[in-house]
Design an enzyme around this catalytic site. Structure first.
Site, PDB file in Angstrom:
ATOM      1  N   LYS A  38       0.818  -1.224  -0.198  1.00 22.65           N
ATOM      2  CA  LYS A  38       0.033  -0.098   0.107  1.00 22.65           C
ATOM      3  C   LYS A  38       0.799   1.209   0.158  1.00 22.65           C
ATOM      4  CE  LYS A  38      -0.200  -0.081   5.249  1.00 22.65           C
ATOM      5  NZ  LYS A  38      -1.025  -0.371   6.075  1.00 22.65           N
ATOM      6  N   TYR A 270      14.483  30.345   7.366  1.00 23.02           N
ATOM      7  CA  TYR A 270      13.315  31.032   7.648  1.00 23.02           C
ATOM      8  C   TYR A 270      13.382  31.022   9.374  1.00 23.02           C
ATOM      9  CZ  TYR A 270      11.415  30.571   3.238  1.00 23.02           C
ATOM     10  OH  TYR A 270      11.361  30.542   1.783  1.00 23.02           O
TER      11      TYR A 270
END
Ligand SMILES: *Cc1c(COP(=O)(O)O)cnc(C)c1O
Length: 378
Positions: A38, A270
Site C-alpha cells: 500500500k 526562515y
C-alpha cells in the site's frame, strides 16, 4: 538510471527487498506471506516492489485501497491480492472482475459486494474482518454473528466465497502488551464462531511485521508484512533491522547545491532559528518538506556530508535546508546522504524518526513524488 545529475534520489535496493522477504518467510515457516505494498510500497514504488516480493516467494499482495490493487492489475501483476479500505460505491465490481479479494467489515459493505457480484455475474472473494480490539476497521464481536450469517447465506446463494477471516493488532510493536493476548483470544473466538456457522476460509491472518517477528502463535495461514519487508525494524526497542536479519531498502540522497563561507552571527533559514556560532562554512541540501523531509526535524535531522554527520541548521524549508559544516569543506555536487542502511556511515530512517519525534514508517512513506526512485539489484 544514473543519479549523478540528479538533485535528489531515493535508491531502492530490490535485492535487499527480496532478501528481507526471504528472511521474513523463514520467521513464519508454516504460513504464506502477504507483501503489503500500500501507499506506493511505503514510498518505494508499488509495482517494482510487488514484483520483487513475488520473486522472493510472497504468495499474496496487500493494499489499502481498491485503486491500488487495480493499479497492480493494470501493470500486469496477477498474484492474489487483498485490499481492505473501502467506502460506499466501491469500485466493487471492478475489483471482482480483476480477481481481487475484498475485505468486508460491516453489513453495508456486504450488501454492496453482493450487489456487485450479481451485476458482474460472478462470485466475489471476501475476507471478513473482525475488530478484536484495535477499534479501527472490522466488525465488533457483537456484530460478528450477523455479518458471518449474512456472508454464509450469500455464499450459499453463489454471490461470494469467504476466502479469508482476519484481524489486525493494536500493540504488536510492544511485545508483552496485555492487548496482544486479548486480541488473539478474541480472534480465536471469531474464527470458531465462523466455523460453526459453516465458513471454510482459505486463509486466516492477523500478523503484521512486529507480530511476524515476535509472535509465532499469531502467524496462522498468512502473515502480512509491510515495514519489515522494506528493511525497517518494526520494534526498534528490541533491535535494529540487522538484528532481525533485515536490511533497509531505501537510501535517500541529494547533491549539495552550494557551499559558502559565512561570518559568525549569521541567521540561517526562515525565522533565523539557528545562528552561526562563529565563522563557518555552510552547505545547501536541496530537499525540503515538499519532498517529505519532516519540518519537525528542523534543528535536529542528521545528514552525512563530507564524511561526517551534520545536523539541519535552522528550519527545513519547502525545497531545501542548510547544514553547518563547522569549518570543514565540501564540494558542490557532493552527495548528502539523509538515510539508508547505515553502512556508509549515513544515518538511518530510525535516526530521522527520533529527530522528528515520529516513527520510521512515516519517514519512508512520506518521501514525495518529486524525488525519483532509482532501482538497483533487479
Ligand atoms: C499496513 C498494514 C499492515 C502492514 O503493517 P506493518 O506493520 O508495516 O507490517 C498489515 N495489515 C494491515 C491491515 C495494514 O493496514
Amino acid at each position: 538510471m544514473d543519479s549523478t545529475a540528479m538533485r535528489a534520489w531515493a535508491r531502492i535496493d530490490l535485492a535487499a527487498l527480496r532478501a528481507n522477504v526471504e528472511a521474513l518467510r523463514a520467521r513464519a515457516p508454516g504460513a504464506g506471506l502477504m507483501a503489503v505494498v500500500k501507499s506506493d510500497a511505503y514510498g518505494h514504488g508499488m509495482v517494482p516492489c510487488a514484483r520483487a516480493a513475488i520473486e522472493a516467494g510472497a504468495t499474496w499482495l496487500g493494499t489499502a485501497t481498491p485503486q491500488e490493487a487495480l493499479e497492480l492489475r493494470a501493470a500486469g501483476v496477477g498474484a492474489r491480492a487483498l485490499c481492505w479500505l473501502w467506502t460506499p460505491g466501491g469500485p466493487w465490481r471492478e475489483a471482482i472482475e480483476a480477481d481481487i479479494d475484498v475485505s468486508v467489515s460491516g453489513m453495508w459493505a456486504l450488501r454492496e459486494v453482493v450487489a456487485a457480484a450479481r451485476a458482474a455475474g460472478r462470485h466475489a472473494r471476501v475476507h471478513l474482518k473482525a475488530d478484536t480490539g484495535l477499534g479501527r476497521n472490522g466488525a465488533q464481536p457483537a456484530d460478528w454473528p450477523e455479518l458471518v450469517a449474512a456472508a454464509r447465506a450469500a455464499e450459499a446463494e453463489g454471490a461470494l466465497q469467504v476466502t479469508g477471516l482476519w484481524s489486525h493488532f493494536a500493540c504488536a510493536d510492544e511485545p508483552g502488551h496485555p492487548s496482544i493476548a486479548a486480541q488473539l483470544a478474541s480472534y480465536r473466538e471469531a474464527l470458531a464462531h465462523a466455523e460453526r456457522a459453516g465458513l471454510r476460509p482459505e486463509v486466516r491472518h492477523m500478523a503484521n511485521s512486529p507480530a511476524t517477528l515476535t509472535l509465532p502463535e499469531s502467524h496462522f495461514d498468512l502473515v502480512r508484512t509491510g515495514v519489515a519487508m522494506y528493511g525497517i525494524s518494526p520494534v526498534p526497542q528490541l533491535g535494529a533491522p540487522a538484528d532481525f536479519g533485515l536490511r533497509p531498502v531505501m537510501t535517500l540522497g541529494a547533491r549539495i547545491a552550494l557551499v559558502k563561507a559565512v561570518p559568525g552571527g549569521h541567521g540561517i533559514s526562515y525565522g533565523h532559528k539557528y545562528t552561526t556560532p562563529g565563522a563557518t562554512t555552510l552547505a545547501l541540501v536541496p530537499v525540503g518538506y515538499a519532498d517529505g523531509i519532516p519540518r519537525h526535524a528542523s534543528g535536529t535531522g542528521p545528514v552525512l556530508v563530507a564524511g561526517k554527520w551534520r545536523t539541519v541548521a535552522g528550519r527545513v524549508a519547502m525545497d531545501q535546508f542548510v547544514v553547518d559544516l563547522g569549518g570543514d569543506s565540501a564540494e558542490v555536487g557532493d552527495e548528502a546522504l539523509l538515510f539508508g542502511p547505515g553502512d556508509r556511515g549515513e544515518p538511518t530512517a530510525e535516526d530521522w524518526a527520533l529527530a522528528a519525534d515520529t516513527i520510521s514508517y512515516e519517514i519512508i512513506t512520506r518521501i514525495g513524488t518529486r524525488v525519483p526512485r532509482v532501482y538497483v539489484g533487479k
